[in-house]
Design an enzyme around this catalytic site. Structure first.
Site, short mmCIF file in Angstrom:
data_model
loop_
_atom_site.label_atom_id
_atom_site.label_comp_id
_atom_site.label_asym_id
_atom_site.label_seq_id
_atom_site.Cartn_x
_atom_site.Cartn_y
_atom_site.Cartn_z
N ARG A 80 0.83 -1.21 0.00
CA ARG A 80 0.00 0.00 0.00
C ARG A 80 0.86 1.27 0.00
NH1 ARG A 80 -3.97 -0.41 4.68
NH2 ARG A 80 -4.43 1.69 3.96
N VAL A 102 -5.08 7.57 5.56
CA VAL A 102 -3.70 7.51 6.04
C VAL A 102 -2.73 7.82 4.90
CG1 VAL A 102 -4.29 5.82 7.84
CG2 VAL A 102 -3.53 5.00 5.60
N ASP A 103 -3.27 8.21 3.74
CA ASP A 103 -2.43 8.33 2.54
C ASP A 103 -1.65 9.64 2.43
OD1 ASP A 103 -4.35 10.24 1.61
OD2 ASP A 103 -5.49 8.70 0.55
N HIS A 107 -6.86 8.43 11.80
CA HIS A 107 -6.41 7.02 11.76
C HIS A 107 -4.92 6.90 11.47
CE1 HIS A 107 -10.81 5.57 10.92
NE2 HIS A 107 -10.60 5.83 12.20
N CYS A 130 13.04 -1.03 15.96
CA CYS A 130 13.25 0.28 16.58
C CYS A 130 14.73 0.47 16.93
CB CYS A 130 12.40 0.34 17.84
SG CYS A 130 12.64 1.80 18.84
N ASP A 173 -22.63 6.58 -3.65
CA ASP A 173 -23.56 5.58 -3.13
C ASP A 173 -24.26 6.06 -1.86
OD1 ASP A 173 -22.93 3.77 -5.09
OD2 ASP A 173 -21.31 2.86 -3.94
N ALA A 187 -16.03 12.39 -5.83
CA ALA A 187 -15.42 13.56 -5.20
C ALA A 187 -14.93 14.56 -6.25
CB ALA A 187 -14.27 13.11 -4.30
C1 BJW Z 1 -16.30 7.54 -3.37
C2 BJW Z 1 -15.62 7.39 -4.57
C3 BJW Z 1 -15.30 8.57 -5.27
C4 BJW Z 1 -15.91 5.44 -3.76
N1 BJW Z 1 -15.66 9.76 -4.75
N2 BJW Z 1 -16.65 8.71 -2.89
C5 BJW Z 1 -19.41 1.79 17.87
C6 BJW Z 1 -20.29 0.95 17.22
C7 BJW Z 1 -19.85 -0.22 16.59
C8 BJW Z 1 -18.49 -0.55 16.59
C9 BJW Z 1 -17.61 0.30 17.23
C10 BJW Z 1 -18.06 1.44 17.85
N3 BJW Z 1 -16.99 2.09 18.39
C11 BJW Z 1 -15.86 1.38 18.09
C12 BJW Z 1 -16.23 0.28 17.40
C13 BJW Z 1 -15.30 -0.76 16.87
C14 BJW Z 1 -14.62 -0.34 15.58
C15 BJW Z 1 -15.69 -0.11 14.51
O1 BJW Z 1 -16.03 0.99 14.15
N4 BJW Z 1 -16.24 -1.19 13.97
C16 BJW Z 1 -17.28 -1.09 12.93
C17 BJW Z 1 -16.67 -1.35 11.54
C18 BJW Z 1 -18.37 -2.06 13.26
N5 BJW Z 1 -13.80 0.85 15.80
C19 BJW Z 1 -12.57 0.77 16.29
O2 BJW Z 1 -12.09 -0.28 16.65
C20 BJW Z 1 -11.80 2.07 16.43
N6 BJW Z 1 -11.24 2.13 17.75
C21 BJW Z 1 -11.96 2.47 18.83
O3 BJW Z 1 -13.10 2.86 18.73
O4 BJW Z 1 -11.28 2.34 20.02
C22 BJW Z 1 -12.05 2.28 21.22
C23 BJW Z 1 -12.81 0.96 21.20
C24 BJW Z 1 -12.13 -0.21 20.93
C25 BJW Z 1 -12.82 -1.44 20.89
C26 BJW Z 1 -14.21 -1.46 21.10
C27 BJW Z 1 -14.88 -0.26 21.36
C28 BJW Z 1 -14.17 0.96 21.42
C29 BJW Z 1 -10.62 2.10 15.49
C30 BJW Z 1 -11.02 2.14 14.07
C31 BJW Z 1 -9.76 2.11 13.19
C32 BJW Z 1 -10.10 1.99 11.72
N7 BJW Z 1 -8.89 1.72 11.01
C33 BJW Z 1 -8.96 1.61 9.56
C34 BJW Z 1 -7.58 1.12 9.06
C35 BJW Z 1 -6.57 2.25 9.18
C36 BJW Z 1 -5.20 1.81 8.76
C37 BJW Z 1 -5.14 1.43 7.32
O5 BJW Z 1 -5.40 2.25 6.42
O6 BJW Z 1 -4.79 0.28 7.07
O7 BJW Z 1 -9.28 2.88 8.97
S1 BJW Z 1 -10.28 0.56 9.00
C38 BJW Z 1 -10.61 1.49 7.53
O8 BJW Z 1 -11.97 2.00 7.60
C39 BJW Z 1 -9.68 2.70 7.59
C40 BJW Z 1 -10.61 3.80 7.15
O9 BJW Z 1 -10.11 5.06 7.60
C41 BJW Z 1 -11.92 3.41 7.77
C42 BJW Z 1 -13.11 4.04 7.13
O10 BJW Z 1 -13.25 3.62 5.80
P1 BJW Z 1 -13.71 4.68 4.69
O11 BJW Z 1 -12.72 5.75 4.59
O12 BJW Z 1 -15.09 5.08 4.96
O13 BJW Z 1 -13.58 3.81 3.34
P2 BJW Z 1 -14.61 2.76 2.71
O14 BJW Z 1 -13.87 1.95 1.72
O15 BJW Z 1 -15.34 2.03 3.75
O16 BJW Z 1 -15.68 3.66 1.97
C43 BJW Z 1 -15.34 4.41 0.81
C44 BJW Z 1 -16.53 5.25 0.43
O17 BJW Z 1 -16.17 6.06 -0.67
C45 BJW Z 1 -17.76 4.43 -0.02
O18 BJW Z 1 -18.92 4.95 0.61
C46 BJW Z 1 -17.84 4.68 -1.54
O19 BJW Z 1 -19.18 4.72 -2.03
C47 BJW Z 1 -17.19 6.02 -1.65
N8 BJW Z 1 -16.53 6.27 -2.93
N9 BJW Z 1 -15.43 6.06 -4.85
C48 BJW Z 1 -16.36 9.79 -3.61
N10 BJW Z 1 -14.64 8.53 -6.48
ZN ZN Z 2 11.13 1.13 20.58
#
Ligand code: BJW
Ligand code: ZN
Length: 263
Positions: free
Chosen positions: A76, A112-113, A138, A170, A238, A254
């Site tokens: 990535r 993260v990009d 993130h 490290c 979407d 976008a």
């Molecule tokens: C376009 C397009 C174009 C396409 N133009 N648009 C409350 C409720 C339920 C669960 C939880 C909650 N609170 C916490 C949780 C657990 C969890 C969570 O949310 N789970 C759910 C999935 C169910 N959250 C966490 O664990 C977070 N930590 C936390 O809350 O700590 C405290 C805690 C811990 C444990 C339990 C409870 C509390 C941390 C979340 C970290 C997310 N990390 C990632 C990876 C980052 C590193 C990496 O890049 O590898 O972050 S996951 C991934 O998803 C990444 C993204 O930032 C994130 C969001 O995704 P995003 O950006 O929305 O992308 P897509 O692909 O999903 O969507 C793209 C969109 O673009 C689509 O809608 C398309 O239609 C659109 N699109 N082309 C415009 N051209």
């Molecule tokens: Zn260290």
């Protein structure tokens, strides 16, 4: 029965909200970078079409198989290194510059990009003072962090993933380095999160671009704006779980939508 407004009408309502706003928060997700060539996570061609997130983006996955996780992140990094900000990143960077000092604009990204940073640098060439950089809730893929002592360093461009012994370590404590990103189950930086929610809870407009709005706590940021009576404007090709709650939804990519909306 009143007919639903057409796309032009929705865009002009969105423009009016933005023109009248004194405080704006922008929340972006992977979709804003899709037209730069960075794959999204979910949906067609997404990064997780062939793997489950729990396999790669969790601390447990890294503890189990750091080589596999590094392989994914090294790939990535190489993809992101070949990408440049698009017209939507640039329009968002200029929004903050064009509207000050009368309007405060905070850009919050789940990405993260680093492309919002690059766009801010490009837009800021002649700006004084330089624009505020986005809050990256993130983390950043181009940084490393020690999994033992948490020391942050500039990410290595070449990672040898041929065996676990060769993974980067490290310089201070010898712990395994990892990408400086937030995985599932990990807490987001408390100061960054507080700043994002604080701004959203005072914003007149929250503009949400290219996120599936399923990952928390970031997905709750627009809710803070709605709770204080502000408007949420969603840009996404979407429907998402945010759509029924959004004040206005602009259906488009976008690059098609954001520069025209902010121009
Ligand atoms: C376009 C397009 C174009 C396409 N133009 N648009 C409350 C409720 C339920 C669960 C939880 C909650 N609170 C916490 C949780 C657990 C969890 C969570 O949310 N789970 C759910 C999935 C169910 N959250 C966490 O664990 C977070 N930590 C936390 O809350 O700590 C405290 C805690 C811990 C444990 C339990 C409870 C509390 C941390 C979340 C970290 C997310 N990390 C990632 C990876 C980052 C590193 C990496 O890049 O590898 O972050 S996951 C991934 O998803 C990444 C993204 O930032 C994130 C969001 O995704 P995003 O950006 O929305 O992308 P897509 O692909 O999903 O969507 C793209 C969109 O673009 C689509 O809608 C398309 O239609 C659109 N699109 N082309 C415009 N051209
Ligand atoms: Zn260290």
């Amino acid at each position: 029965m009143a007919s639903s407004p057409d796309a032009n009408e929705i865009e002009s309502r969105a423009r009016a909200h933005i023109a009248a706003a004194r405080r704006i928060v922008v929340l972006t997700g992977a979709g804003v970078s899709a037209e730069s060539g960075v794959p999204t996570f979910r949906g067609p061609g997404g990064l997780w079409r062939s793997r489950r997130p729990e396999e790669l983006a969790t601390p447990e996955a890294f503890a189990r198989d750091p080589r596999l996780v590094w392989e994914w992140y090294a790939w990535r990094r190489s993809v992101v290194a070949g990408c440049a900000p698009n017209a939507a990143h640039l329009a968002l960077a200029r929004l903050a510059l064009a509207r000050r000092p009368h309007t405060s604009t905070l850009l919050v990204t789940q990405n993260v990009d680093g492309l919002h940073h690059c766009a801010a640098d490009l837009a800021a060439r002649d700006a004084d003072p330089a624009p505020a950089y986005p809050l990256e809730v993130h983390g950043a893929i181009h940084r490393d962090r020690c999994s033992r002592c948490a020391r942050r360093t500039q990410g290595l461009s070449a990672i040898d993933t041929t065996s676990e012994d060769r993974l980067p370590r490290c310089e201070s404590c010898g712990g395994l380095l990892r990408p400086d990103v937030v995985w599932f189950g990990e807490s987001l930086d408390a100061d960054i999160l507080e700043e994002a929610f604080d701004a959203a809870s005072r914003a007149d407009v929250c503009l949400v671009v290219g996120t599936s709005a399923v990952v928390y706590p970031a997905a709750a940021i627009p809710e803070a704006t709605l709770a204080r009576g502000g408007a949420v404007i969603e840009v996404n090709p979407d429907v998402t779980p945010l759509t029924p709650r959004a004040t206005l939804s602009l259906r488009g990519t976008a690059v098609e939508t954001v520069p025209a909306l902010l121009g």
